[in-house]
Design a protein around this motif. Structure first.
Motif, short mmCIF file in Angstrom:
data_model
loop_
_atom_site.label_atom_id
_atom_site.label_comp_id
_atom_site.label_asym_id
_atom_site.label_seq_id
_atom_site.Cartn_x
_atom_site.Cartn_y
_atom_site.Cartn_z
N ALA A 84 -67.15 -26.49 -55.17
CA ALA A 84 -67.92 -27.31 -54.23
C ALA A 84 -69.34 -26.78 -54.07
CB ALA A 84 -67.22 -27.35 -52.87
N GLU A 85 -69.48 -25.46 -54.04
CA GLU A 85 -70.80 -24.85 -53.91
C GLU A 85 -71.65 -25.09 -55.16
OE1 GLU A 85 -72.22 -23.22 -51.18
OE2 GLU A 85 -70.50 -24.20 -50.26
N ILE A 86 -71.02 -25.00 -56.32
CA ILE A 86 -71.75 -25.23 -57.56
C ILE A 86 -72.24 -26.67 -57.64
CG2 ILE A 86 -71.51 -25.39 -60.09
CD1 ILE A 86 -69.58 -23.01 -59.93
N ILE A 87 -71.34 -27.61 -57.39
CA ILE A 87 -71.70 -29.03 -57.47
C ILE A 87 -72.72 -29.40 -56.40
CG2 ILE A 87 -70.82 -31.39 -57.24
CD1 ILE A 87 -68.16 -30.31 -58.40
N GLY A 88 -72.48 -28.94 -55.17
CA GLY A 88 -73.39 -29.26 -54.07
C GLY A 88 -74.79 -28.73 -54.31
N THR A 89 -74.88 -27.49 -54.79
CA THR A 89 -76.20 -26.91 -55.03
C THR A 89 -76.88 -27.56 -56.22
OG1 THR A 89 -75.33 -24.80 -54.18
CG2 THR A 89 -77.48 -24.74 -55.25
N PHE A 90 -76.09 -27.93 -57.22
CA PHE A 90 -76.66 -28.66 -58.36
C PHE A 90 -77.33 -29.94 -57.89
CE2 PHE A 90 -76.25 -32.20 -61.31
CZ PHE A 90 -76.97 -31.73 -62.41
N VAL A 91 -76.64 -30.70 -57.05
CA VAL A 91 -77.20 -31.95 -56.54
C VAL A 91 -78.48 -31.69 -55.76
CG1 VAL A 91 -76.81 -33.89 -54.95
CG2 VAL A 91 -74.97 -33.14 -56.48
N LEU A 92 -78.47 -30.67 -54.91
CA LEU A 92 -79.65 -30.36 -54.10
C LEU A 92 -80.83 -29.95 -54.97
CD1 LEU A 92 -81.20 -29.73 -51.51
CD2 LEU A 92 -80.09 -27.47 -51.50
N VAL A 93 -80.62 -28.99 -55.86
CA VAL A 93 -81.73 -28.47 -56.66
C VAL A 93 -82.23 -29.51 -57.65
CG1 VAL A 93 -82.44 -26.66 -58.28
CG2 VAL A 93 -80.96 -26.09 -56.35
N TYR A 94 -81.32 -30.29 -58.22
CA TYR A 94 -81.76 -31.35 -59.13
C TYR A 94 -82.60 -32.39 -58.37
CZ TYR A 94 -81.88 -35.33 -62.22
OH TYR A 94 -82.32 -36.37 -62.97
N THR A 95 -82.20 -32.72 -57.15
CA THR A 95 -82.97 -33.64 -56.32
C THR A 95 -84.38 -33.10 -56.07
OG1 THR A 95 -80.98 -34.45 -55.20
CG2 THR A 95 -83.08 -34.82 -54.08
N ILE A 96 -84.46 -31.80 -55.82
CA ILE A 96 -85.77 -31.18 -55.57
C ILE A 96 -86.64 -31.24 -56.83
CG2 ILE A 96 -86.93 -28.97 -55.10
CD1 ILE A 96 -84.52 -28.33 -53.25
N PHE A 97 -86.05 -30.93 -57.98
CA PHE A 97 -86.81 -31.02 -59.23
C PHE A 97 -87.31 -32.44 -59.46
CE2 PHE A 97 -84.83 -26.98 -60.74
CZ PHE A 97 -85.99 -26.36 -61.15
N ALA A 98 -86.43 -33.41 -59.26
CA ALA A 98 -86.80 -34.81 -59.50
C ALA A 98 -87.87 -35.28 -58.52
CB ALA A 98 -85.56 -35.70 -59.38
N ALA A 99 -87.76 -34.86 -57.25
CA ALA A 99 -88.69 -35.34 -56.23
C ALA A 99 -90.06 -34.69 -56.33
CB ALA A 99 -88.10 -35.09 -54.84
N THR A 100 -90.12 -33.50 -56.95
CA THR A 100 -91.39 -32.77 -57.00
C THR A 100 -91.94 -32.66 -58.42
OG1 THR A 100 -90.23 -30.64 -57.20
CG2 THR A 100 -90.79 -31.41 -54.98
N ASP A 101 -91.38 -33.40 -59.36
CA ASP A 101 -91.84 -33.35 -60.74
C ASP A 101 -93.32 -33.72 -60.80
OD1 ASP A 101 -92.46 -34.06 -63.47
OD2 ASP A 101 -90.30 -34.05 -63.84
#
Length: 204
Positions: A84-101
């Motif tokens: 759950a921690e791996i998947i949850g953090t993946f979603v969060l960090v990927y969202t940050i990368f996408a939003a700040t590209d």
């Protein structure tokens, strides 16, 4: 609150407020090792201070709810919590990368202003899914601050989950965004330009 914090600190430090996010940015070569480590230390110290204040002002609630410390809930295994921690953090960090590209920001001028919004929503949705499992970590500093102030043997026994899971998830997100999506986008752009060049000069 995540939306507000990111919005207020983005112009100063990038608004990480999370060692997993900082780790992802380091892997993506967006910051140096020294700066990343300094951020992580500051984040952990900030969380310790925050939990300490919460205990000082609301001791009864603090004790009643276990200091807000992350624990694997009854009925779930450590492996489930780690996943759950791996998947949850993946979603969060990927969202940050996408939003700040930066390439996206250059194309869509409104993106830098709205970037904290999807980040805040990502944390909200992840929390809905993972609170029943382990209280939602996805931020090692938040878990560490609660563990230090609450100082319970069981909390410390399971604490590794809330560092390993977020760091693995952040690493996967950084790799996926930087080396798969970015590489695919560059290749597609190169093909498009080549095709455009051929159309403009078909005798080449």
């Amino acid at each position: 609150m995540i939306f507000v914090l990111v919005y207020c600190t983005a112009g100063i430090s990038g608004g990480h407020i999370n060692p997993a996010v900082t780790f992802g940015m380091f892997l993506a070569r967006k910051m140096s090792l020294i700066r990343a480590l300094s951020y992580m230390v500051a984040q952990c110290l900030g969380c310790i201070c925050g939990v300490g204040l919460a205990k000082g002002f609301q001791t009864a609630y603090f004790d009643r709810y276990g200091g807000g410390a992350n624990l694997v809930a009854p009925g779930y295994t450590k492996g489930t919590a780690l996943g759950a921690e791996i998947i949850g953090t993946f979603v969060l960090v990927y969202t940050i990368f996408a939003a700040t590209d930066p390439k996206r920001s250059a194309r869509d001028s409104h993106v830098p202003v709205l970037a904290p919004l999807p980040i805040g929503f990502a944390v909200f949705v992840i929390s809905l899914a993972t609170i029943p499992i382990d209280g939602t970590g996805i931020n090692p500093a938040r878990s560490f601050g609660a563990a230090v102030i609450y100082n319970n043997d069981k909390v410390w026994d399971e604490h590794w989950i809330f560092w390993v899971g977020p760091f693995v998830g952040a690493g996967i997100a950084a790799f996926y965004h930087q080396f798969i999506l970015r590489a695919g986008a560059v290749k597609a752009l190169g093909s498009f330009r080549s095709m455009g060049s051929f159309r403009s000069n078909p005798h080449n």
